[in-house]
Motif scaffolding. Structure first.
Motif, PDB file in Angstrom:
ATOM      1  N   GLN A  65       0.825  -1.209   0.000  1.00 57.19           N
ATOM      2  CA  GLN A  65       0.000   0.000   0.000  1.00 57.19           C
ATOM      3  C   GLN A  65       0.860   1.259   0.000  1.00 57.19           C
ATOM      4  O   GLN A  65       0.547   2.237  -0.699  1.00 57.19           O
ATOM      5  N   ALA A  66       1.955   1.228   0.758  1.00 59.37           N
ATOM      6  CA  ALA A  66       2.834   2.402   0.815  1.00 59.37           C
ATOM      7  C   ALA A  66       3.471   2.675  -0.540  1.00 59.37           C
ATOM      8  O   ALA A  66       3.528   3.835  -0.991  1.00 59.37           O
ATOM      9  N   ILE A  67       3.948   1.635  -1.209  1.00 57.17           N
ATOM     10  CA  ILE A  67       4.587   1.829  -2.521  1.00 57.17           C
ATOM     11  C   ILE A  67       3.580   2.328  -3.549  1.00 57.17           C
ATOM     12  O   ILE A  67       3.884   3.214  -4.363  1.00 57.17           O
ATOM     13  N   ASN A  68       2.375   1.789  -3.520  1.00 53.90           N
ATOM     14  CA  ASN A  68       1.334   2.287  -4.432  1.00 53.90           C
ATOM     15  C   ASN A  68       1.066   3.764  -4.191  1.00 53.90           C
ATOM     16  O   ASN A  68       0.926   4.555  -5.142  1.00 53.90           O
TER      17      ASN A  68
ATOM     18  N   LEU B  78       5.428  -6.830  -7.066  1.00 52.87           N
ATOM     19  CA  LEU B  78       5.292  -5.381  -6.861  1.00 52.87           C
ATOM     20  C   LEU B  78       5.607  -4.638  -8.154  1.00 52.87           C
ATOM     21  O   LEU B  78       6.508  -5.022  -8.901  1.00 52.87           O
ATOM     22  N   ASP B  79       4.891  -3.573  -8.414  1.00 54.87           N
ATOM     23  CA  ASP B  79       5.182  -2.721  -9.567  1.00 54.87           C
ATOM     24  C   ASP B  79       6.191  -1.658  -9.143  1.00 54.87           C
ATOM     25  O   ASP B  79       5.918  -0.854  -8.246  1.00 54.87           O
ATOM     26  N   LEU B  80       7.351  -1.655  -9.797  1.00 54.93           N
ATOM     27  CA  LEU B  80       8.401  -0.700  -9.460  1.00 54.93           C
ATOM     28  C   LEU B  80       8.890   0.018 -10.702  1.00 54.93           C
ATOM     29  O   LEU B  80       8.579  -0.363 -11.828  1.00 54.93           O
ATOM     30  N   ASP B  81       9.670   1.076 -10.481  1.00 56.86           N
ATOM     31  CA  ASP B  81      10.114   1.932 -11.585  1.00 56.86           C
ATOM     32  C   ASP B  81      11.529   1.650 -12.056  1.00 56.86           C
ATOM     33  O   ASP B  81      11.836   1.780 -13.237  1.00 56.86           O
ATOM     34  N   MET B  82      12.429   1.299 -11.145  1.00 51.76           N
ATOM     35  CA  MET B  82      13.824   1.103 -11.537  1.00 51.76           C
ATOM     36  C   MET B  82      14.433  -0.069 -10.774  1.00 51.76           C
ATOM     37  O   MET B  82      13.964  -0.420  -9.692  1.00 51.76           O
ATOM     38  N   TYR B  83      15.467  -0.646 -11.392  1.00 49.62           N
ATOM     39  CA  TYR B  83      16.078  -1.857 -10.846  1.00 49.62           C
ATOM     40  C   TYR B  83      17.597  -1.743 -10.908  1.00 49.62           C
ATOM     41  O   TYR B  83      18.180  -1.730 -11.989  1.00 49.62           O
TER      42      TYR B  83
ATOM     43  N   GLU C  42       7.496  -6.517  10.690  1.00 51.94           N
ATOM     44  CA  GLU C  42       6.693  -5.648  11.554  1.00 51.94           C
ATOM     45  C   GLU C  42       6.408  -4.282  10.925  1.00 51.94           C
ATOM     46  O   GLU C  42       6.488  -3.252  11.589  1.00 51.94           O
ATOM     47  N   ASN C  43       6.087  -4.266   9.651  1.00 50.96           N
ATOM     48  CA  ASN C  43       5.713  -3.018   8.958  1.00 50.96           C
ATOM     49  C   ASN C  43       6.825  -1.974   8.970  1.00 50.96           C
ATOM     50  O   ASN C  43       6.569  -0.766   9.004  1.00 50.96           O
ATOM     51  N   GLY C  44       8.073  -2.442   8.933  1.00 51.79           N
ATOM     52  CA  GLY C  44       9.204  -1.526   9.019  1.00 51.79           C
ATOM     53  C   GLY C  44       9.257  -0.484   7.929  1.00 51.79           C
ATOM     54  O   GLY C  44       9.567   0.691   8.193  1.00 51.79           O
ATOM     55  N   ILE C  45       8.962  -0.874   6.693  1.00 51.85           N
ATOM     56  CA  ILE C  45       9.018   0.084   5.590  1.00 51.85           C
ATOM     57  C   ILE C  45       7.952   1.161   5.766  1.00 51.85           C
ATOM     58  O   ILE C  45       8.240   2.366   5.653  1.00 51.85           O
ATOM     59  N   TYR C  46       6.731   0.746   6.055  1.00 53.35           N
ATOM     60  CA  TYR C  46       5.667   1.725   6.261  1.00 53.35           C
ATOM     61  C   TYR C  46       6.003   2.666   7.410  1.00 53.35           C
ATOM     62  O   TYR C  46       5.809   3.888   7.303  1.00 53.35           O
ATOM     63  N   GLU C  47       6.512   2.133   8.531  1.00 53.69           N
ATOM     64  CA  GLU C  47       6.799   2.961   9.699  1.00 53.69           C
ATOM     65  C   GLU C  47       7.817   4.049   9.380  1.00 53.69           C
ATOM     66  O   GLU C  47       7.673   5.204   9.796  1.00 53.69           O
TER      67      GLU C  47
ATOM     68  N   LEU D 174       8.549   5.330   6.343  1.00 56.11           N
ATOM     69  CA  LEU D 174       7.958   6.275   5.396  1.00 56.11           C
ATOM     70  C   LEU D 174       7.000   7.217   6.110  1.00 56.11           C
ATOM     71  O   LEU D 174       6.946   8.420   5.816  1.00 56.11           O
ATOM     72  N   HIS D 175       6.257   6.687   7.072  1.00 55.61           N
ATOM     73  CA  HIS D 175       5.338   7.518   7.859  1.00 55.61           C
ATOM     74  C   HIS D 175       6.140   8.481   8.732  1.00 55.61           C
ATOM     75  O   HIS D 175       5.773   9.665   8.885  1.00 55.61           O
ATOM     76  N   HIS D 176       7.236   8.015   9.308  1.00 48.11           N
ATOM     77  CA  HIS D 176       8.090   8.868  10.148  1.00 48.11           C
ATOM     78  C   HIS D 176       8.560  10.092   9.387  1.00 48.11           C
ATOM     79  O   HIS D 176       8.627  11.200   9.935  1.00 48.11           O
ATOM     80  N   TYR D 177       8.881   9.912   8.107  1.00 48.43           N
ATOM     81  CA  TYR D 177       9.385  11.013   7.288  1.00 48.43           C
ATOM     82  C   TYR D 177       8.282  11.745   6.529  1.00 48.43           C
ATOM     83  O   TYR D 177       8.548  12.593   5.673  1.00 48.43           O
ATOM     84  N   GLY D 178       7.044  11.420   6.839  1.00 53.99           N
ATOM     85  CA  GLY D 178       5.924  12.139   6.235  1.00 53.99           C
ATOM     86  C   GLY D 178       5.685  11.840   4.770  1.00 53.99           C
ATOM     87  O   GLY D 178       5.068  12.644   4.069  1.00 53.99           O
ATOM     88  N   LEU D 179       6.112  10.677   4.318  1.00 49.79           N
ATOM     89  CA  LEU D 179       5.955  10.324   2.910  1.00 49.79           C
ATOM     90  C   LEU D 179       4.677   9.524   2.653  1.00 49.79           C
ATOM     91  O   LEU D 179       4.196   9.457   1.521  1.00 49.79           O
ATOM     92  N   VAL D 180       4.162   8.896   3.696  1.00 47.50           N
ATOM     93  CA  VAL D 180       2.855   8.226   3.622  1.00 47.50           C
ATOM     94  C   VAL D 180       2.100   8.581   4.881  1.00 47.50           C
ATOM     95  O   VAL D 180       2.668   8.959   5.892  1.00 47.50           O
ATOM     96  N   TYR D 181       0.772   8.397   4.819  1.00 53.20           N
ATOM     97  CA  TYR D 181      -0.077   8.784   5.959  1.00 53.20           C
ATOM     98  C   TYR D 181      -1.038   7.676   6.327  1.00 53.20           C
ATOM     99  O   TYR D 181      -1.179   6.697   5.622  1.00 53.20           O
TER     100      TYR D 181
END
Length: 279
Positions: A26-29, A56-61, A265-270, A272-279
């Protein structure tokens, strides 16, 4: 302002069952819909990469530790081994009956045992086996009867006629000094205690990211990266924001700008949320 984010794969983008958490998906989307490019920076190959990253759909590899960099079907970096260097690696592996995998642009070949170990199916199977399942015994049996013990097992592999970007050698950490002496024109990257990635001298995930950034017109300060192991340290230090997973090696955590929760434990989301990139 963050414009692009790179994720290591194993231990970071996917959990221990090689699955991406729902919060990660959800965060990447959300990020991509809001104009932030998302990609991987990994020692893994591009072979069946969609399966490896759980579709996952991504832009670069940035794959093969930066030796091959792809962005929207464009090859930004294409840096295989020089034939003479590759020939010495092949000779060493054959003469010493070593298990090794050779990585091309669209396929892998080499040790049957190691290729089996690279399988997503096997990785997921191991996580559901009983704790007392004799994994070491099964590994010993596979090694004993593996075709890699044949004389000149690798010399005539068809894949060696193609560009080879990375070799994965079954090798303990205690052997590293010997490898450094034998192959001074190679760089070695480790993401686990059992195998080592061998790439042309000077290659790294960070150099791959730098090449992408230059091509995309993005500053390194505008890039965030996530990782968990030693081969992620240079990348995390070199970008604008380096995030270590909660399951990361202690040395990785020490150099990171932020340490988040684990890959379970949702590390990526946490983060991204910490830095205000997802809500």
């Amino acid at each position: 302002m963050i414009k692009a984010i790179f994720f290591d794969i194993d231990g970071t983008l996917v959990n221990d069952q090689s699955k991406a958490l729902e919060s990660t998906k959800q965060a990447i989307n959300y990020l991509r819909k809001n104009g932030i490019l998302c990609g991987v920076a990994t020692g893994r190959s591009p072979v069946r990469i969609k399966e490896i990253i759980d579709e996952l759909d991504l832009d670069m590899y940035v794959v093969y530790n930066g030796q091959l960099v792809l962005h929207k079907d464009k090859r930004i970096v294409d840096q295989p081994f020089e034939p003479e260097v590759l020939a010495r690696i092949v000779h060493f592996s054959d003469e010493n009956h070593r298990q090794i995998i050779f990585g091309g642009s669209d396929r892998l070949d080499g040790s049957t045992t190691m290729l089996l170990g690279q399988s997503i199916f096997i990785k997921r199977l191991v996580t559901i086996l009983p704790k007392k399942f004799p994994v070491r015994l099964m590994k010993k049996i596979l090694q004993t009867f593996s075709p890699h013990r044949q004389r000149r097992r690798y010399e005539n592999l068809e894949i060696l006629q193609e560009p080879i970007y990375q070799c994965i050698l079954l090798s303990q950490e205690s052997e590293q000094e010997k490898l450094n002496r034998l192959f001074p024109d190679c760089t070695f990257q480790r993401s686990n205690p059992y195998t080592v990635d061998i790439i042309p001298k000077g290659g790294s995930k960070l150099l791959g990211i730098q090449a992408f950034a230059k091509d995309a017109g993005i500053e390194l300060s505008e890039i965030m990266a996530f990782g968990d192991h030693y081969n992620d340290i240079e990348m995390l230090k070199g970008v604008g924001i380096g995030v270590a997973m909660g399951n990361a090696q202690e040395e990785v955590k020490r150099i990171a700008d932020f340490v988040t929760q684990t890959n379970e434990e949702n590390g990526i989301y946490e983060a991204l949320h910490h830095y205000g990139l997802v809500y």
